[in-house]
Design an enzyme around this catalytic site. Structure first.
Site, short mmCIF file in Angstrom:
data_model
loop_
_atom_site.label_atom_id
_atom_site.label_comp_id
_atom_site.label_asym_id
_atom_site.label_seq_id
_atom_site.Cartn_x
_atom_site.Cartn_y
_atom_site.Cartn_z
CE1 TYR A 1 -4.32 0.11 -0.41
CE2 TYR A 1 -4.31 -1.69 1.15
CZ TYR A 1 -4.96 -0.95 0.19
OH TYR A 1 -6.25 -1.25 -0.15
CD GLU B 1 -3.65 4.19 0.61
OE1 GLU B 1 -2.56 3.69 0.98
OE2 GLU B 1 -4.77 3.75 0.89
CG ASP C 1 -7.53 10.01 -24.54
OD1 ASP C 1 -6.57 9.23 -24.69
OD2 ASP C 1 -8.64 9.64 -24.13
CB THR D 1 -4.25 3.26 -22.09
OG1 THR D 1 -4.34 3.36 -23.50
CG2 THR D 1 -5.59 3.56 -21.47
CE LYS E 1 -6.71 1.72 -25.86
NZ LYS E 1 -6.87 2.47 -24.60
NE ARG F 1 -5.87 -4.81 -19.74
CZ ARG F 1 -6.35 -4.44 -20.93
NH1 ARG F 1 -7.18 -3.42 -21.04
NH2 ARG F 1 -6.00 -5.08 -22.02
N1 DSN Z 1 -11.60 0.18 -25.19
C1 DSN Z 1 -10.61 0.98 -25.83
C2 DSN Z 1 -10.58 0.74 -27.31
O1 DSN Z 1 -10.76 -0.39 -27.70
O2 DSN Z 1 -10.37 1.66 -28.09
C3 DSN Z 1 -10.72 2.42 -25.53
O3 DSN Z 1 -10.73 2.62 -24.16
#
Ligand code: DSN
Length: 415
Positions: free
Chosen positions: A51, A53, A197, A223, A226, A232
């Protein structure tokens, strides 16, 4: 040890099944990738037990000396990679990252511009069923009906009409380069802040294949799993002056304890993205998407905007077969070992659950080492399965061909 030995737990059988699925079928979901063994090892490390925080040097619990070092390492690596002044690596997801930025920069009810979900935006860019759309007054901009590119005249017109406090750039189903510069100019014209984004294209930016919005936008969110090929999770890049408010919005605003095992894995992925090999990888993602676009066009698919500049294609199925929906195509292709997702196309006459389109991405197959010749085969297999969709034998034959194609490229042959 006090722990039971659960080697017979059904979870391990299911894990083996999932390894086989990932090794033996084509993963063409544009937002997915194959994390490296090092990233997965960090995700499964002892940092999961802690933990912490707060932030490095300012934690609410003891025992965070090592955690402080790993989180600081992740921050310094991502700042170096993107040329950012400050970073928050704690967001559990891109959605949390976006909501924290809104919480830091906006009051409930404030007006924001974002790309409409049905034209390629994201749920957190103001969908009426998402907290973003419920809490803030989002106005959606669109792609043009002609060339299906982001309509910057529409962005400017809406910005002048609605005087937003924030403009959101970025997309989840848009196959072209998004240049941050014209957004900056529009934001400056109306005195708005700009958030970019770049979740889908973070790896393309890190690999110098797409323009970097850092230093142009006020805040950049993304994110890490990707095109960037990490664990993730989410991340925020910002200027030093915005950092205190945004950090406060992540913790204690949106989240409790950070997931330090994911943060350790983010640090690993950020180092991987700094290598020359990653630049080659990012360039090949784009080359593969272009090759797949050419081959799919030759098979009779119409591509939204006529092609792609990035890692994804959006195919309008109606030119290929007027009766074929995105939903049916997704199901048939999954049976044939080709996994992708149905997607609305701009001004889709069908519902978001049915759709007239499919979204196809090349990040995962590129990680596997596939190049242009395999893209031609993928287009051929897709067309064969869809043309023969009422013939179970033909779909099974394509499944066998996909298995043979994937065999020498299995991402995890030793798992
Ligand atoms: N779920 C993602 C996508 O497939 O583009 C976006 O958050």
């Amino acid at each position: 040890m006090p722990w039971p030995t659960l080697i017979d737990d059904p979870v391990w059988k299911l894990t083996a099944d999932e390894i086989d699925r990932q090794n033996s079928a084509l993963q063409l979901i544009a937002s997915e990738n194959f994390a490296s063994p090092a990233v997965m090892a960090a995700t499964g490390s002892v940092f999961t037990n802690k933990y912490s925080e707060g932030y490095p040097g300012k934690r609410y619990y003891g025992g965070n000396q090592v955690v402080d070092e790993v989180e600081s390492l992740a921050i310094s690596r991502i700042c170096e990679l993107f040329g950012a002044e400050a970073a928050n690596v704690q967001p559990h997801s891109g959605a949390n990252a976006n909501m924290a930025v809104y919480q830091a920069l906006l009051e409930p009810g404030d007006t924001v511009l974002g790309l409409s979900l049905d034209h390629g935006g994201h749920l957190t860019h103001g969908s009426p069923v998402n907290a973003s759309g419920l809490m803030y007054n989002f106005v959606g901009y669109r792609v043009t009906s002609g060339d299906e590119r982001i309509d910057l005249d529409n962005v400017r017109e809406l910005a002048k009409q609605h005087n937003p406090k924030l403009i959101v750039a970025g997309a989840t189903a848009y196959p072209r380069i998004i240049d941050p510069a014209p957004y900056r100019a529009i934001a400056d014209e109306v005195g708005a802040l700009l958030m970019f984004d770049c979740a889908h294209i973070a790896g393309l930016i890190a690999g110098d294949a797409h323009p970097n919005p850092v230093g142009v936008a006020d805040v950049v969110t993304f994110t890490t799993h990707k095109t960037l090929r990490g664990p993730r999770g989410g991340c925020i890049l910002m200027s030093e002056d915005l950092a205190p408010a945004i950090n406060k919005a992540i913790f204690p605003g949106q989240q409790g304890g950070p997931q330090e095992h994911s943060i350790a894995a983010k640090a690993v992925a950020f180092a991987e993205a700094q290598t020359p090999e990653f630049k080659t990888y990012a360039a090949q993602i784009v080359k593969n998407a272009s090759a797949l676009a050419a081959a799919m066009t030759a098979e009779g698919f119409r591509l939204v905007s006529g092609g792609t500049d990035n890692h994804l294609l959006l195919a309008d199925l109606r030119a290929f077969d007027e009766e074929l929906t995105g939903k049916e195509a997704q199901i048939v292709l999954d049976e044939a070992g080709i996994t992708l997702n149905r997607n609305t196309i701009p001004d889709d006459p069908r519902s978001p659950f049915v759709t007239s389109g499919i979204r196809i991405g090349t990040p995962a197959v590129t990680t596997q080492g596939m190049t242009e010749p395999e893209m031609t085969k993928i287009a051929e297999y897709m067309a064969r399965a869809l043309r023969g969709r009422t013939d179970a034998g033909e779909v099974a034959a394509v499944r066998a061909d996909v298995r043979a194609l994937c065999e020498p490229f299995a991402p995890y042959p030793d798992l």
